[in-house]
Write a protein that holds these residues in place. Structure first.
Motif, PDB file in Angstrom:
ATOM      1  N   GLU A  99      38.467  41.191  38.958  1.00 59.29           N
ATOM      2  CA  GLU A  99      39.593  40.510  39.595  1.00 59.29           C
ATOM      3  C   GLU A  99      40.772  41.445  39.825  1.00 59.29           C
ATOM      4  O   GLU A  99      41.639  41.170  40.644  1.00 59.29           O
ATOM      5  N   PHE A 100      40.825  42.567  39.078  1.00 57.16           N
ATOM      6  CA  PHE A 100      41.954  43.485  39.176  1.00 57.16           C
ATOM      7  C   PHE A 100      41.569  44.834  39.780  1.00 57.16           C
ATOM      8  O   PHE A 100      42.261  45.828  39.563  1.00 57.16           O
ATOM      9  N   ARG A 101      40.496  44.857  40.549  1.00 54.80           N
ATOM     10  CA  ARG A 101      40.133  46.084  41.263  1.00 54.80           C
ATOM     11  C   ARG A 101      41.057  46.222  42.472  1.00 54.80           C
ATOM     12  O   ARG A 101      40.798  45.680  43.547  1.00 54.80           O
ATOM     13  N   LEU A 102      42.147  46.934  42.284  1.00 52.98           N
ATOM     14  CA  LEU A 102      43.168  47.014  43.316  1.00 52.98           C
ATOM     15  C   LEU A 102      42.812  48.074  44.366  1.00 52.98           C
ATOM     16  O   LEU A 102      42.356  49.162  44.025  1.00 52.98           O
ATOM     17  N   GLY A 103      43.029  47.725  45.629  1.00 49.24           N
ATOM     18  CA  GLY A 103      42.846  48.659  46.726  1.00 49.24           C
ATOM     19  C   GLY A 103      44.179  48.991  47.371  1.00 49.24           C
ATOM     20  O   GLY A 103      45.221  48.406  47.043  1.00 49.24           O
ATOM     21  N   LYS A 104      44.153  49.916  48.330  1.00 53.41           N
ATOM     22  CA  LYS A 104      45.391  50.305  49.002  1.00 53.41           C
ATOM     23  C   LYS A 104      46.057  49.125  49.696  1.00 53.41           C
ATOM     24  O   LYS A 104      47.291  49.034  49.744  1.00 53.41           O
ATOM     25  N   CYS A 105      45.240  48.221  50.236  1.00 52.38           N
ATOM     26  CA  CYS A 105      45.805  47.078  50.956  1.00 52.38           C
ATOM     27  C   CYS A 105      46.613  46.170  50.038  1.00 52.38           C
ATOM     28  O   CYS A 105      47.524  45.464  50.490  1.00 52.38           O
ATOM     29  N   ASP A 106      46.296  46.178  48.726  1.00 48.28           N
ATOM     30  CA  ASP A 106      47.026  45.329  47.788  1.00 48.28           C
ATOM     31  C   ASP A 106      48.448  45.825  47.562  1.00 48.28           C
ATOM     32  O   ASP A 106      49.313  45.060  47.119  1.00 48.28           O
ATOM     33  N   PHE A 107      48.704  47.103  47.840  1.00 46.64           N
ATOM     34  CA  PHE A 107      50.021  47.687  47.602  1.00 46.64           C
ATOM     35  C   PHE A 107      50.917  47.645  48.841  1.00 46.64           C
ATOM     36  O   PHE A 107      52.032  48.150  48.813  1.00 46.64           O
ATOM     37  N   ILE A 108      50.412  47.059  49.925  1.00 43.89           N
ATOM     38  CA  ILE A 108      51.232  46.927  51.130  1.00 43.89           C
ATOM     39  C   ILE A 108      52.440  46.041  50.824  1.00 43.89           C
ATOM     40  O   ILE A 108      52.320  45.008  50.160  1.00 43.89           O
ATOM     41  N   CYS A 109      53.591  46.459  51.311  1.00 40.67           N
ATOM     42  CA  CYS A 109      54.838  45.724  51.034  1.00 40.67           C
ATOM     43  C   CYS A 109      54.736  44.287  51.529  1.00 40.67           C
ATOM     44  O   CYS A 109      54.385  44.027  52.681  1.00 40.67           O
ATOM     45  N   ASP A 110      55.020  43.350  50.636  1.00 37.57           N
ATOM     46  CA  ASP A 110      54.987  41.926  50.953  1.00 37.57           C
ATOM     47  C   ASP A 110      56.272  41.312  50.399  1.00 37.57           C
ATOM     48  O   ASP A 110      56.362  40.999  49.215  1.00 37.57           O
ATOM     49  N   ARG A 111      57.274  41.181  51.260  1.00 37.21           N
ATOM     50  CA  ARG A 111      58.586  40.717  50.802  1.00 37.21           C
ATOM     51  C   ARG A 111      58.538  39.326  50.204  1.00 37.21           C
ATOM     52  O   ARG A 111      59.215  39.023  49.211  1.00 37.21           O
ATOM     53  N   ALA A 138      49.526  41.517  41.202  1.00 34.72           N
ATOM     54  CA  ALA A 138      49.432  42.579  40.197  1.00 34.72           C
ATOM     55  C   ALA A 138      49.940  43.902  40.754  1.00 34.72           C
ATOM     56  O   ALA A 138      50.689  44.636  40.088  1.00 34.72           O
ATOM     57  N   ALA A 139      49.559  44.238  41.996  1.00 35.74           N
ATOM     58  CA  ALA A 139      50.006  45.489  42.617  1.00 35.74           C
ATOM     59  C   ALA A 139      51.513  45.511  42.810  1.00 35.74           C
ATOM     60  O   ALA A 139      52.184  46.518  42.527  1.00 35.74           O
ATOM     61  N   SER A 140      52.069  44.404  43.275  1.00 34.63           N
ATOM     62  CA  SER A 140      53.517  44.335  43.458  1.00 34.63           C
ATOM     63  C   SER A 140      54.253  44.406  42.126  1.00 34.63           C
ATOM     64  O   SER A 140      55.344  44.979  42.032  1.00 34.63           O
ATOM     65  N   SER A 141      53.651  43.844  41.077  1.00 33.27           N
ATOM     66  CA  SER A 141      54.253  43.916  39.745  1.00 33.27           C
ATOM     67  C   SER A 141      54.344  45.358  39.270  1.00 33.27           C
ATOM     68  O   SER A 141      55.342  45.770  38.664  1.00 33.27           O
ATOM     69  N   VAL A 142      53.297  46.137  39.540  1.00 34.11           N
ATOM     70  CA  VAL A 142      53.311  47.550  39.154  1.00 34.11           C
ATOM     71  C   VAL A 142      54.438  48.291  39.867  1.00 34.11           C
ATOM     72  O   VAL A 142      55.183  49.074  39.251  1.00 34.11           O
ATOM     73  N   GLY A 181      44.716  30.338  37.979  1.00 37.00           N
ATOM     74  CA  GLY A 181      44.362  28.927  37.884  1.00 37.00           C
ATOM     75  C   GLY A 181      43.870  28.371  39.207  1.00 37.00           C
ATOM     76  O   GLY A 181      42.969  27.531  39.252  1.00 37.00           O
ATOM     77  N   GLU A 182      44.438  28.866  40.324  1.00 30.42           N
ATOM     78  CA  GLU A 182      43.991  28.444  41.655  1.00 30.42           C
ATOM     79  C   GLU A 182      42.685  29.118  42.078  1.00 30.42           C
ATOM     80  O   GLU A 182      42.103  28.744  43.086  1.00 30.42           O
ATOM     81  N   LYS A 183      42.270  30.140  41.316  1.00 32.41           N
ATOM     82  CA  LYS A 183      41.088  30.962  41.650  1.00 32.41           C
ATOM     83  C   LYS A 183      41.299  31.706  42.975  1.00 32.41           C
ATOM     84  O   LYS A 183      40.348  31.972  43.708  1.00 32.41           O
ATOM     85  N   ASP A 184      42.540  32.070  43.242  1.00 29.89           N
ATOM     86  CA  ASP A 184      42.878  32.851  44.429  1.00 29.89           C
ATOM     87  C   ASP A 184      43.019  34.308  43.995  1.00 29.89           C
ATOM     88  O   ASP A 184      44.117  34.799  43.718  1.00 29.89           O
ATOM     89  N   PHE A 185      41.887  35.026  43.936  1.00 21.58           N
ATOM     90  CA  PHE A 185      41.886  36.358  43.364  1.00 21.58           C
ATOM     91  C   PHE A 185      42.493  37.401  44.298  1.00 21.58           C
ATOM     92  O   PHE A 185      42.965  38.446  43.849  1.00 21.58           O
ATOM     93  N   ALA A 186      42.493  37.138  45.597  1.00 23.91           N
ATOM     94  CA  ALA A 186      43.177  38.043  46.522  1.00 23.91           C
ATOM     95  C   ALA A 186      44.679  38.019  46.255  1.00 23.91           C
ATOM     96  O   ALA A 186      45.347  39.060  46.206  1.00 23.91           O
ATOM     97  N   ALA A 187      45.235  36.813  46.062  1.00 22.14           N
ATOM     98  CA  ALA A 187      46.655  36.678  45.734  1.00 22.14           C
ATOM     99  C   ALA A 187      46.957  37.297  44.381  1.00 22.14           C
ATOM    100  O   ALA A 187      48.003  37.918  44.183  1.00 22.14           O
ATOM    101  N   LEU A 188      46.035  37.138  43.442  1.00 19.57           N
ATOM    102  CA  LEU A 188      46.207  37.704  42.108  1.00 19.57           C
ATOM    103  C   LEU A 188      46.334  39.224  42.184  1.00 19.57           C
ATOM    104  O   LEU A 188      47.209  39.830  41.549  1.00 19.57           O
ATOM    105  N   ARG A 189      45.443  39.862  42.974  1.00 22.09           N
ATOM    106  CA  ARG A 189      45.492  41.326  43.083  1.00 22.09           C
ATOM    107  C   ARG A 189      46.788  41.791  43.748  1.00 22.09           C
ATOM    108  O   ARG A 189      47.381  42.791  43.341  1.00 22.09           O
ATOM    109  N   ARG A 190      47.228  41.082  44.772  1.00 24.26           N
ATOM    110  CA  ARG A 190      48.466  41.461  45.433  1.00 24.26           C
ATOM    111  C   ARG A 190      49.657  41.304  44.484  1.00 24.26           C
ATOM    112  O   ARG A 190      50.571  42.132  44.477  1.00 24.26           O
TER     113      ARG A 190
END
Length: 456
Positions: free
Chosen positions: A218-230, A93-97, A82-91
């Protein structure tokens, strides 16, 4: 583009188009669950139906937890969309996985380890234990598939894609029914066959939903999206865990009811198993509205569109009320033929018919509960539905404990109706309080919501 932006366009049209696509998907999903029970009942008898029903009551403790976690994760994703923040969306999604992979390992172990003792705790008849274990060990063995199907379909709904889950369910339904018949009648597999068929059908659904998400930019995940983000993982868990606990706590009440029912003999157990199947079928409009409202509210809350949320809730309330009238009339008018479709024993058919008649009266409470609970979740208040789950559990246990000796089998449906009424009252109050609270922050809906909306 298949996904829908709920922050723009006519509200009623957006909600209804999404609703009917998702309703068809949910009907198909329940159809193959329903078909499982019919095939098992006609092929193996009422005892097998009772065995599968006993397992299903306990399995909701685990699968309900899974659904709560994945739906909570999808709230965060829908707000980012809804915010159109697709970088946050990918992160997100990766953390959800990652979190779902860990959950799969933990919950599979819990399910396999606890199944046998819980069946005894529920006072399951000894004649049912073997079939319960055969069915349950296979289902829990494939729990990772269930978890990732729930995650992928929840993420698709969060971004307004209702077509892909529909396609996935349509294909997997055909696979499930075909394998049911093949394994049960062709290989004489007993109840293990339908369990294996269900797991394999869900694997097909995972493949279809995963393929669709992989194709979305919007869901093309890269390695950077899987970096640990507490901070992000905490935000996901803050939304997912309370919703998971809500389902888990609610299921405790259902397990208690099942235990009380089991203590009254196999006729009660068989009837209650079939009643739950019909309840799952006839609550589909409410469940679908819940998914619809959750995605709609999450996106609009992320965008700060409070007035659209209010208008959407009015439209959803009308649909909830109308569907409960139509389905309630059907339940009341055809209760006995519906009971006889899966059961042969006259006593069990009579109990089921009574339950369905009374369920027709209470159905409106359940539909409205799904609507208001999902709206509160979408506005980032997962604790309220969790508390409502505690209320639901307490009321359900109290009514069945005191009512069963006096009212007989009818106490089972009175326990449901009373539990839904209590949970609905709490979520309705929270919805009104949330909107009023945002209005006091500022007269502009966007700035008011912006104080508390999705943050990473």
């Amino acid at each position: 583009m298949q996904q829908k932006d709920f922050t723009k366009g006519p509200i009623a049209k957006s909600l209804l188009s999404f609703f009917f696509s998702m309703l068809l998907a949910n009907i198909l999903q329940q159809f193959y669950s329903f078909a499982d029970m019919v095939i098992i009942g006609k092929g193996l008898g009422d005892t097998a139906v009772a065995a599968v029903g006993n397992f299903t009551t306990f399995s909701f403790f685990v699968t309900g937890f899974v659904m709560g976690v994945t739906n909570g994760f999808s709230i965060v994703i829908s707000q980012a969309y809804g915010e159109k923040d697709f970088a946050a969306l990918r992160r997100a999604a990766a953390s959800s996985v990652k979190l779902c992979a860990l959950s799969a390992l933990f919950l599979t172990g819990i399910g396999l380890w606890c199944l046998h003792p819980v069946l005894h705790l529920m006072q399951t008849e000894q004649t049912l234990i073997r079939d319960c274990l055969s069915y349950g060990y296979i289902c829990f063995g494939g729990l990772a598939i269930t978890i990732f199907y729930n995650l992928l379909s929840a993420v698709l709904r969060a971004v307004g894609d209702s077509r892909t889950p529909l396609l996935a369910i349509a294909v997997s339904s055909g696979v499930n029914i075909g394998l049911d018949l093949l394994l049960l009648y062709g290989f004489d597999s007993g109840v293990a066959g339908p369990a294996l068929a269900t797991v394999m059908a869900q694997l097909v659904s995972v493949a279809i939903c995963g393929s669709r998400l992989y194709k979305m930019e919007e869901f093309r995940l890269g390695k950077c999206d899987f970096i640990c983000d507490r901070k992000l993982e905490w935000e996901l868990l803050r939304n997912g865990v309370p919703m998971a606990l809500m389902n888990a706590v609610t299921s405790v009440g259902c397990i208690f009811v099942q235990g009380c029912i089991n203590g009254c003999g196999i006729a009660y157990t068989s009837a209650y198993s079939v009643c739950n199947k019909y309840l799952n079928l006839f609550m589909l409009p409410g469940i679908t509205l819940g998914f619809d409202v959750s995605a709609f509210t999450g996106q609009n809350f992320g965008a700060g569109e409070l007035e659209r949320i209010r208008s959407g809730m009015r439209a959803a309330g009308v649909v909830a009320f109308a569907s409960s009238l139509i389905l309630g009339a059907t339940l009341f008018s055809f209760s006995e033929p519906l009971a006889g479709l899966m059961l042969a024993g006259r006593e069990a058919v009579g109990y089921t018919s009574l339950f369905l008649k009374l369920l027709a009266v209470f159905l409106v409470l359940l539909n409205l509960l799904f609507v208001f609970r999902s709206c509160v979740q979408g506005m980032g208040k997962p604790a309220v539905p969790m508390y409502s789950g505690i209320v639901e559990m307490a009321v359900r246990i109290g009514v069945i404990f005191w009512g069963l000796p006096v009212l007989g089998f009818a106490a089972a449906v009175y326990a449901e109706g009373a539990a839904w009424a209590g949970a609905l009252a709490l979520n309705l109050a929270a919805y009104l309080f949330c909107l009023r609270g945002k209005e006091t922050v500022g007269t502009d809906g966007k700035s008011a919501a912006g104080e508390t909306k999705f943050r990473l």
